[in-house]
Write an enzyme that holds these catalytic residues in place. Structure first.
Site, PDB file in Angstrom:
ATOM      1  N   LYS A 183      21.696  -0.251  10.073  1.00  0.00           N
ATOM      2  CA  LYS A 183      22.740   0.690  10.984  1.00  0.00           C
ATOM      3  C   LYS A 183      22.414   2.115  10.815  1.00  0.00           C
ATOM      4  CE  LYS A 183      26.375   2.904   9.989  1.00  0.00           C
ATOM      5  NZ  LYS A 183      26.028   4.301  10.782  1.00  0.00           N
ATOM      6  N   ARG A 187      24.288   9.653  14.771  1.00  0.00           N
ATOM      7  CA  ARG A 187      23.952  11.319  15.334  1.00  0.00           C
ATOM      8  C   ARG A 187      22.433  11.085  15.900  1.00  0.00           C
ATOM      9  NH1 ARG A 187      26.683  14.995  11.161  1.00  0.00           N
ATOM     10  NH2 ARG A 187      25.250  16.642  12.069  1.00  0.00           N
ATOM     11  N   SER A 236      25.238  11.272   1.897  1.00  0.00           N
ATOM     12  CA  SER A 236      25.852  12.058   1.182  1.00  0.00           C
ATOM     13  C   SER A 236      26.546  11.428  -0.130  1.00  0.00           C
ATOM     14  CB  SER A 236      27.212  12.837   1.782  1.00  0.00           C
ATOM     15  OG  SER A 236      28.119  11.857   2.301  1.00  0.00           O
ATOM     16  N   CYS A 291      16.618  15.969   1.419  1.00  0.00           N
ATOM     17  CA  CYS A 291      17.118  15.873   0.156  1.00  0.00           C
ATOM     18  C   CYS A 291      16.381  16.265  -0.892  1.00  0.00           C
ATOM     19  CB  CYS A 291      17.513  14.216   0.001  1.00  0.00           C
ATOM     20  SG  CYS A 291      16.230  13.172  -0.108  1.00  0.00           S
ATOM     21  N   GLU A 396      25.444  21.445  -2.511  1.00  0.00           N
ATOM     22  CA  GLU A 396      24.488  21.124  -1.395  1.00  0.00           C
ATOM     23  C   GLU A 396      24.801  22.062   0.051  1.00  0.00           C
ATOM     24  OE1 GLU A 396      23.963  17.159   0.714  1.00  0.00           O
ATOM     25  OE2 GLU A 396      21.836  17.382  -0.269  1.00  0.00           O
TER      26      GLU A 396
HETATM   27  P1  NAD Z   1      26.657  10.722   5.518  1.00  0.00           P
HETATM   28  O1  NAD Z   1      26.957  10.242   4.050  1.00  0.00           O
HETATM   29  O2  NAD Z   1      27.694  11.561   6.192  1.00  0.00           O
HETATM   30  O3  NAD Z   1      26.281   9.369   6.281  1.00  0.00           O
HETATM   31  C1  NAD Z   1      25.389   8.568   6.024  1.00  0.00           C
HETATM   32  C2  NAD Z   1      25.600   7.210   6.579  1.00  0.00           C
HETATM   33  O4  NAD Z   1      26.974   6.899   6.058  1.00  0.00           O
HETATM   34  C3  NAD Z   1      25.647   7.203   8.145  1.00  0.00           C
HETATM   35  O5  NAD Z   1      24.934   5.885   8.704  1.00  0.00           O
HETATM   36  C4  NAD Z   1      27.315   7.183   8.395  1.00  0.00           C
HETATM   37  O6  NAD Z   1      27.442   6.621   9.574  1.00  0.00           O
HETATM   38  C5  NAD Z   1      27.812   6.167   7.103  1.00  0.00           C
HETATM   39  N1  NAD Z   1      29.187   6.733   7.012  1.00  0.00           N
HETATM   40  C6  NAD Z   1      29.738   8.132   7.022  1.00  0.00           C
HETATM   41  N2  NAD Z   1      31.008   7.865   6.443  1.00  0.00           N
HETATM   42  C7  NAD Z   1      31.018   6.612   6.036  1.00  0.00           C
HETATM   43  C8  NAD Z   1      32.264   6.066   5.421  1.00  0.00           C
HETATM   44  N3  NAD Z   1      33.512   6.692   5.179  1.00  0.00           N
HETATM   45  N4  NAD Z   1      31.885   4.789   4.739  1.00  0.00           N
HETATM   46  C9  NAD Z   1      30.970   4.201   5.152  1.00  0.00           C
HETATM   47  N5  NAD Z   1      29.706   4.561   5.638  1.00  0.00           N
HETATM   48  C10 NAD Z   1      30.042   6.060   6.361  1.00  0.00           C
HETATM   49  O7  NAD Z   1      25.171  11.324   5.337  1.00  0.00           O
HETATM   50  P2  NAD Z   1      24.238  12.183   6.308  1.00  0.00           P
HETATM   51  O8  NAD Z   1      25.013  13.437   6.668  1.00  0.00           O
HETATM   52  O9  NAD Z   1      23.932  11.339   7.521  1.00  0.00           O
HETATM   53  O10 NAD Z   1      23.023  12.636   5.576  1.00  0.00           O
HETATM   54  C11 NAD Z   1      22.608  13.595   4.910  1.00  0.00           C
HETATM   55  C12 NAD Z   1      22.920  13.310   3.341  1.00  0.00           C
HETATM   56  O11 NAD Z   1      21.852  12.640   2.654  1.00  0.00           O
HETATM   57  C13 NAD Z   1      22.683  14.661   2.617  1.00  0.00           C
HETATM   58  O12 NAD Z   1      23.475  15.126   1.497  1.00  0.00           O
HETATM   59  C14 NAD Z   1      21.233  14.426   1.894  1.00  0.00           C
HETATM   60  O13 NAD Z   1      21.015  15.034   0.641  1.00  0.00           O
HETATM   61  C15 NAD Z   1      21.576  12.952   1.734  1.00  0.00           C
HETATM   62  N6  NAD Z   1      20.036  12.348   1.594  1.00  0.00           N
HETATM   63  C16 NAD Z   1      19.717  11.792   0.591  1.00  0.00           C
HETATM   64  C17 NAD Z   1      18.349  11.245   0.274  1.00  0.00           C
HETATM   65  C18 NAD Z   1      17.820  10.844  -0.895  1.00  0.00           C
HETATM   66  O14 NAD Z   1      16.908  10.006  -1.135  1.00  0.00           O
HETATM   67  N7  NAD Z   1      18.548  11.159  -2.060  1.00  0.00           N
HETATM   68  C19 NAD Z   1      17.442  11.004   1.408  1.00  0.00           C
HETATM   69  C20 NAD Z   1      17.928  11.667   2.799  1.00  0.00           C
HETATM   70  C21 NAD Z   1      19.236  12.236   2.869  1.00  0.00           C
END
Ligand code: NAD
Length: 496
Positions: A183, A187, A236, A291, A396
């Site tokens: 999935k 965005r 996140s 990240c 962050e």
């Molecule tokens: P997000 O947590 O908002 O969304 C990530 C995914 O989760 C999306 O596919 C979204 O549709 C889904 N999602 C959102 N709310 C949900 C819920 N309540 N239940 C289940 N699924 C849900 O993250 P984002 O804004 O897309 O990405 C940015 C974040 O990702 C930043 O915090 C960044 O640091 C982190 N990140 C971490 C790594 C790593 O390797 N540690 C790599 C890339 C990004």
């Protein structure tokens, strides 16, 4: 410089890819995918119903027995074809990332390359998945360790690397003989659609790989459905906590990679020009939405001359960053992917000011090369006199903001890092071997850089993380991924 040709010419109506077919969603909830630089609508993405996501999982479950019985050599032949197709479409894939995410074309090309490397490494599965054995564990008795695939795995992706992040898992899951449901982030899901088209062309059998669009509701099914054996999540920490708990409550293994607040420590013996070049890409690359981005720059020691040289060099390089549409090759920083990112970044700048940090570069009023609406743009910002207890040093921001802090010595800098809730990455810039070893030994972060600004592990090593940046045991990529996607089976044999 002229803008490169845009590969998306009309609004795409995105569909799910289930059981080898493109299927139109029945959902009434449709999200626009917007090019943040031009604000043109690129695609309409359906927020799939739970029934549709279930259908994808069922297709993956049905495809598993035959895919599992397919010889590893035959499985990876599909990946070799995929690798060729990815190379043939390299430029288009990269331009799509720039259009839907906003990053510069060079950043997108880097992302495409990193994604392809995952496929390359996974083609080694016939060797990498081998088990082991020992003859005569007792007289005439032999013991064997066999790695076997488990079934259906899922991936819930973030928005910041729309092409690469799902590839941290997809080729490893498929090569090991599992089936997969991805999935993408709602965005910027177009890059995964382009990838799915190539996976289809590569001849991966129906049901082995599936793609569903959606958001929270779709993710719930992906982490809780009884057929799913394991969940991979990148996003996140707030959401990751929930994913980790819910998938565990449903008895699934998971890899949960989350938010970060990365420190870059500069010792007075560091080489200044190369350090500044590394800091620039670390803090402002991908418009701070990485990240592994630098967030806190800590300058060590009481040498005012060194402090001023480094700070002034950093500010001068910051002032030269050209901001604009990433399809212009001359641009060095694109817009943020979403308006919420711009608002969040501005909110943190306000908080920093209220808490007494000194804003020495204010990027809130963007200057852009070219004639584009400026809502999604923000220029780099730099705070000085930041202390570790300030909100901007702890949380962050995920935008192009650099905080400058000071530490009297390496010990104090390491304490700052280890007091953070996050543990994704930390870097040290120094000419001292002992300092570097001490740093690597003591810092509680999963990815350590020595004179490196962005500590992105290669596909054959695990992408690590600690504390609130990672939950789980095995990581994505490399041998960890192979262990995650397989179960150890023991066989003890005696023959009469
Ligand atoms: P997000 O947590 O908002 O969304 C990530 C995914 O989760 C999306 O596919 C979204 O549709 C889904 N999602 C959102 N709310 C949900 C819920 N309540 N239940 C289940 N699924 C849900 O993250 P984002 O804004 O897309 O990405 C940015 C974040 O990702 C930043 O915090 C960044 O640091 C982190 N990140 C971490 C790594 C790593 O390797 N540690 C790599 C890339 C990004």
């Amino acid at each position: 410089m002229a803008i490169l040709e845009e590969p998306i010419k009309e609004v795409l109506e995105l569909e799910n890819y289930i059981n080898g077919e493109w299927v139109k969603s029945e959902s009434q909830e449709i999200k626009d995918v917007i090019n943040p630089a031009t604000q043109k609508v690129l695609a309409k993405a359906p927020m799939s119903t739970q029934k549709e996501v279930t259908a994808a999982i069922e297709a993956a479950q049905e495809a598993f027995p035959e895919w599992r019985r397919t010889a590893p050599l035959a499985r990876v032949r599909c990946l070799f074809r995929l690798k060729e197709l990815l190379e043939d479409n390299f430029e288009e894939l990269s331009r799509v990332q720039t259009m839907e995410h906003g990053k510069t074309i060079d950043e997108s090309r880097g992302e495409t390359r990193r994604g392809i490397e995952m496929v390359e490494v996974a083609t080694g599965i016939p060797s990498l998945m081998m088990g082991s054995n020992l003859e005569d564990i007792a007289e005439g008795i032999d013991e064997y360790l066999i790695y076997q695939p488990l079934g259906v795995f899922t991936h819930i992706a973030p928005y910041n690397f729309p092409f690469m992040v799902p590839l941290w898992y997809t080729p490893f899951a498929l090569a090991t003989g599992n089936t997969f449901v991805v999935k993408p982030s709602p965005r910027d899901p177009i890059s995964q659609v382009k990838l799915a088209e190539l996976i289809d062309e590569a001849g991966i059998p129906p049901g082995v790989y599936n793609l569903v669009h959606g958001h929270v509701d779709a993710a719930q099914v992906l982490m809780e459905h009884p057929y799913v054996k394991g969940v991979t999540f990148v996003g996140s920490t707030t959401v990751g906590r929930d994913v980790y708990k819910k998938s565990a409550a449903a008895y699934k293994r998971s890899i949960v990679q989350m938010s970060a607040k990365n420190f870059l420590i500069v010792m007075p013996d560091a080489d200044v020009p190369s350090t500044i070049a590394a800091l620039m890409t670390s803090f402002f690359g991908n418009t701070g939405q990485r990240c592994l981005s630098g967030a806190n720059l800590v300058i060590v020691g009481d040498d005012e001359g060194f402090y001023n040289t480094l700070r002034d060099g950093f500010l001068e390089a910051t002032s030269k960053i050209r901001v604009g549409y990433g399809l212009d090759e001359a641009i060095q920083m694109g817009p943020m992917q979403g308006l919420d990112g711009v608002e969040r970044t501005k909110k943190y700048i306000d908080i920093g000011l209220k808490e007494g940090a000194k804003l020495i570069v204010d990027g809130r009023t963007p200057t852009i090369a070219g004639d584009y609406p400026d809502d999604y743009f923000i220029n780099p910002s730099v705070f000085e006199d930041v202390t570790p207890d300030m909100t901007i040093a702890k949380e962050e921001i995920f935008g192009p903001v650099a905080n400058i802090l000071r530490a009297k010595d390496l010990d104090e800098a390491i304490t700052m890092i280890n007091n953070s809730n996050y543990g994704n990455a930390a870097s040290l810039f120094t000419a001292s071997g002992p300092a570097a070893r001490d740093f690597q030994y003591r810092v509680e972060c999963g990815n350590i850089g020595i004179n490196i600004g962005i500590v992105a592990p290669m596909a054959f090593f695990p992408f690590s993380g600690m504390k609130d940046s990672f939950y789980g045991i095995l990581h994505g990529q490399g041998r960890d991924a192979i262990r995650f996607f397989t179960e150890s089976k023991m066989s003890i044999q005696r023959w009469f």
